[in-house]
Design a protein around this motif. Structure first.
Motif, PDB file in Angstrom:
ATOM      1  N   LEU A 111       0.473   6.762 -11.471  1.00  0.00           N
ATOM      2  CA  LEU A 111      -0.480   6.313 -10.469  1.00  0.00           C
ATOM      3  C   LEU A 111      -0.012   6.807  -9.113  1.00  0.00           C
ATOM      4  O   LEU A 111       1.191   6.820  -8.832  1.00  0.00           O
ATOM      5  CB  LEU A 111      -0.585   4.785 -10.454  1.00  0.00           C
ATOM      6  N   VAL A 112      -0.961   7.209  -8.273  1.00  0.00           N
ATOM      7  CA  VAL A 112      -0.638   7.656  -6.915  1.00  0.00           C
ATOM      8  C   VAL A 112      -1.478   6.834  -5.943  1.00  0.00           C
ATOM      9  O   VAL A 112      -2.705   6.897  -5.971  1.00  0.00           O
ATOM     10  CB  VAL A 112      -0.937   9.150  -6.710  1.00  0.00           C
ATOM     11  N   ILE A 113      -0.782   6.063  -5.112  1.00  0.00           N
ATOM     12  CA  ILE A 113      -1.435   5.253  -4.084  1.00  0.00           C
ATOM     13  C   ILE A 113      -1.168   5.927  -2.748  1.00  0.00           C
ATOM     14  O   ILE A 113      -0.017   6.087  -2.344  1.00  0.00           O
ATOM     15  CB  ILE A 113      -0.886   3.820  -4.076  1.00  0.00           C
ATOM     16  N   ALA A 114      -2.229   6.341  -2.061  1.00  0.00           N
ATOM     17  CA  ALA A 114      -2.066   7.071  -0.809  1.00  0.00           C
ATOM     18  C   ALA A 114      -2.666   6.298   0.354  1.00  0.00           C
ATOM     19  O   ALA A 114      -3.739   5.699   0.233  1.00  0.00           O
ATOM     20  CB  ALA A 114      -2.730   8.442  -0.904  1.00  0.00           C
ATOM     21  N   ALA A 115      -1.956   6.320   1.474  1.00  0.00           N
ATOM     22  CA  ALA A 115      -2.522   5.811   2.717  1.00  0.00           C
ATOM     23  C   ALA A 115      -3.633   6.766   3.157  1.00  0.00           C
ATOM     24  O   ALA A 115      -3.557   7.976   2.924  1.00  0.00           O
ATOM     25  CB  ALA A 115      -1.449   5.721   3.793  1.00  0.00           C
ATOM     26  N   ARG A 116      -4.656   6.228   3.795  1.00  0.00           N
ATOM     27  CA  ARG A 116      -5.817   7.038   4.160  1.00  0.00           C
ATOM     28  C   ARG A 116      -5.435   8.219   5.063  1.00  0.00           C
ATOM     29  O   ARG A 116      -6.087   9.258   5.048  1.00  0.00           O
ATOM     30  CB  ARG A 116      -6.866   6.154   4.845  1.00  0.00           C
ATOM     31  N   SER A 117      -4.384   8.073   5.842  1.00  0.00           N
ATOM     32  CA  SER A 117      -3.961   9.156   6.736  1.00  0.00           C
ATOM     33  C   SER A 117      -3.137  10.224   6.022  1.00  0.00           C
ATOM     34  O   SER A 117      -2.771  11.239   6.630  1.00  0.00           O
ATOM     35  CB  SER A 117      -3.132   8.586   7.893  1.00  0.00           C
ATOM     36  N   GLY A 118      -2.826  10.026   4.758  1.00  0.00           N
ATOM     37  CA  GLY A 118      -2.014  10.985   4.019  1.00  0.00           C
ATOM     38  C   GLY A 118      -2.792  12.226   3.625  1.00  0.00           C
ATOM     39  O   GLY A 118      -4.024  12.280   3.729  1.00  0.00           O
ATOM     40  N   PHE A 119      -2.068  13.237   3.152  1.00  0.00           N
ATOM     41  CA  PHE A 119      -2.736  14.440   2.670  1.00  0.00           C
ATOM     42  C   PHE A 119      -1.871  15.116   1.615  1.00  0.00           C
ATOM     43  O   PHE A 119      -0.664  14.868   1.502  1.00  0.00           O
ATOM     44  CB  PHE A 119      -3.049  15.414   3.811  1.00  0.00           C
ATOM     45  N   PHE A 120      -2.531  16.004   0.855  1.00  0.00           N
ATOM     46  CA  PHE A 120      -1.890  16.737  -0.233  1.00  0.00           C
ATOM     47  C   PHE A 120      -2.108  18.228   0.012  1.00  0.00           C
ATOM     48  O   PHE A 120      -3.189  18.649   0.421  1.00  0.00           O
ATOM     49  CB  PHE A 120      -2.474  16.313  -1.575  1.00  0.00           C
ATOM     50  N   ILE A 158      -5.545  18.725   1.851  1.00  0.00           N
ATOM     51  CA  ILE A 158      -6.598  17.907   1.266  1.00  0.00           C
ATOM     52  C   ILE A 158      -6.354  16.460   1.680  1.00  0.00           C
ATOM     53  O   ILE A 158      -5.377  15.844   1.243  1.00  0.00           O
ATOM     54  CB  ILE A 158      -6.619  18.028  -0.270  1.00  0.00           C
ATOM     55  N   PRO A 159      -7.223  15.899   2.534  1.00  0.00           N
ATOM     56  CA  PRO A 159      -7.035  14.509   2.957  1.00  0.00           C
ATOM     57  C   PRO A 159      -7.039  13.552   1.763  1.00  0.00           C
ATOM     58  O   PRO A 159      -7.667  13.831   0.729  1.00  0.00           O
ATOM     59  CB  PRO A 159      -8.244  14.248   3.876  1.00  0.00           C
ATOM     60  N   ALA A 160      -6.351  12.445   1.923  1.00  0.00           N
ATOM     61  CA  ALA A 160      -6.242  11.477   0.828  1.00  0.00           C
ATOM     62  C   ALA A 160      -7.605  11.023   0.328  1.00  0.00           C
ATOM     63  O   ALA A 160      -7.792  10.823  -0.874  1.00  0.00           O
ATOM     64  CB  ALA A 160      -5.413  10.278   1.274  1.00  0.00           C
ATOM     65  N   THR A 161      -8.563  10.871   1.231  1.00  0.00           N
ATOM     66  CA  THR A 161      -9.896  10.432   0.802  1.00  0.00           C
ATOM     67  C   THR A 161     -10.548  11.472  -0.104  1.00  0.00           C
ATOM     68  O   THR A 161     -11.189  11.123  -1.097  1.00  0.00           O
ATOM     69  CB  THR A 161     -10.790  10.153   2.015  1.00  0.00           C
ATOM     70  N   ASP A 162     -10.374  12.759   0.218  1.00  0.00           N
ATOM     71  CA  ASP A 162     -10.915  13.812  -0.645  1.00  0.00           C
ATOM     72  C   ASP A 162     -10.156  13.871  -1.961  1.00  0.00           C
ATOM     73  O   ASP A 162     -10.746  14.072  -3.027  1.00  0.00           O
ATOM     74  CB  ASP A 162     -10.838  15.165   0.052  1.00  0.00           C
TER      75      ASP A 162
END
Length: 247
Positions: A111-120, A158-162
């Motif tokens: 599982l990967v939980i990302a803060a909204r400000s994070g990116f990949f 790639i933003p966390a939301t995307d």
């Protein structure tokens, strides 16, 4: 401990990439320490593993300083194998950048939980390399070949939301809710049926990542060849000359 900090609370093993001044960029010693830390989760007392990064980033990828990087590609593969073969859930908590190998590392977790400000980001082509750590298998399994090629070739952030919308990660939460969400998921897994999780993880691996080991071997071969190119040497020299924040 070579940039890795661990502690256990109850049945949760918490592993932190702890090199914030380098945005948790990994070198060979750090990768080997991480593999050893993950191996301790095979202890019956551990039911779930949390993997996070200190400071403002999860992991910015490989250390490009050239110090303690011999054998890093193989060491990175061993970390991913340790996570994917562990018969217990591993949860990545991502703040900030999960770039280069940091992206591979996050995606190897269950599982990967990302803060909204994070990116990949797969930033490898920016320095004339190719994705490694099993990204060539992990990413298409999550988001399909076309989007994986987009990330691998164009090195886009790639933003966390995307990432969540694409199916790359399991959770995205507001930054202020990040710590609470990670803790909630960990506590739920720690209280769950560990043997059931282990068999579930094994089945998912067999159907979605049957070629992970083969992909890692090809990546290692490719990286070895690419590090001998002038394109790589030129781009790394340029990277090292970049001004650092605050300097």
């Amino acid at each position: 401990m070579n940039g890795i900090t661990t502690h256990t609370t109850g049945s949760i093993l918490r592993i932190m990439l702890d090199r914030p001044d380098k945005r948790n960029a990994v070198n060979t010693s750090m990768l080997r320490e991480l593999t050893a830390a993950i191996a301790t989760a095979r202890n019956d007392a551990v039911r779930v593993v949390a993997l996070t990064g200190a400071g403002q980033a999860f992991c910015a990828g490989g250390d490009l300083s050239g110090v303690d990087t011999q054998g890093a590609v193989i060491a990175a593969n061993e970390v991913v194998q340790a996570i994917t073969q562990l018969p217990k859930p591993v949860v990545a908590g991502v703040r900030g950048a999960a770039a280069g190998f940091g992206c591979s590392l996050a995606l190897s977790c269950d599982l990967v939980i990302a803060a909204r400000s994070g990116f990949f980001q797969l930033a490898f082509t920016k320095i004339g390399l190719m994705p490694d750590g099993g990204a060539s298998a992990l990413l298409p399994a999550a988001i399909g070949r076309a989007r994986a090629a987009r990330m691998a070739l164009l090195a886009e952030k790639i933003p966390a939301t995307d990432a969540f919308g694409w199916g790359m990660i399991s959770h995205v939460v507001d930054d202020e809710a990040f710590d609470d969400e990670v803790e909630s998921v960990l506590q739920a897994l720690a209280a769950g049926p560990t043997a059931s999780y282990g068999w579930t993880k094994r089945a998912l691996m067999s159907t979605t990542l049957p070629d992970l080991t083969r992909a890692q071997a090809l990546e290692a071969q490719g990286q070895q060849a690419l590090t001998q190119t002038e394109d790589f040497r030129h781009r790394v020299r340029a990277f090292r000359r970049r001004p650092r924040p605050g300097k």
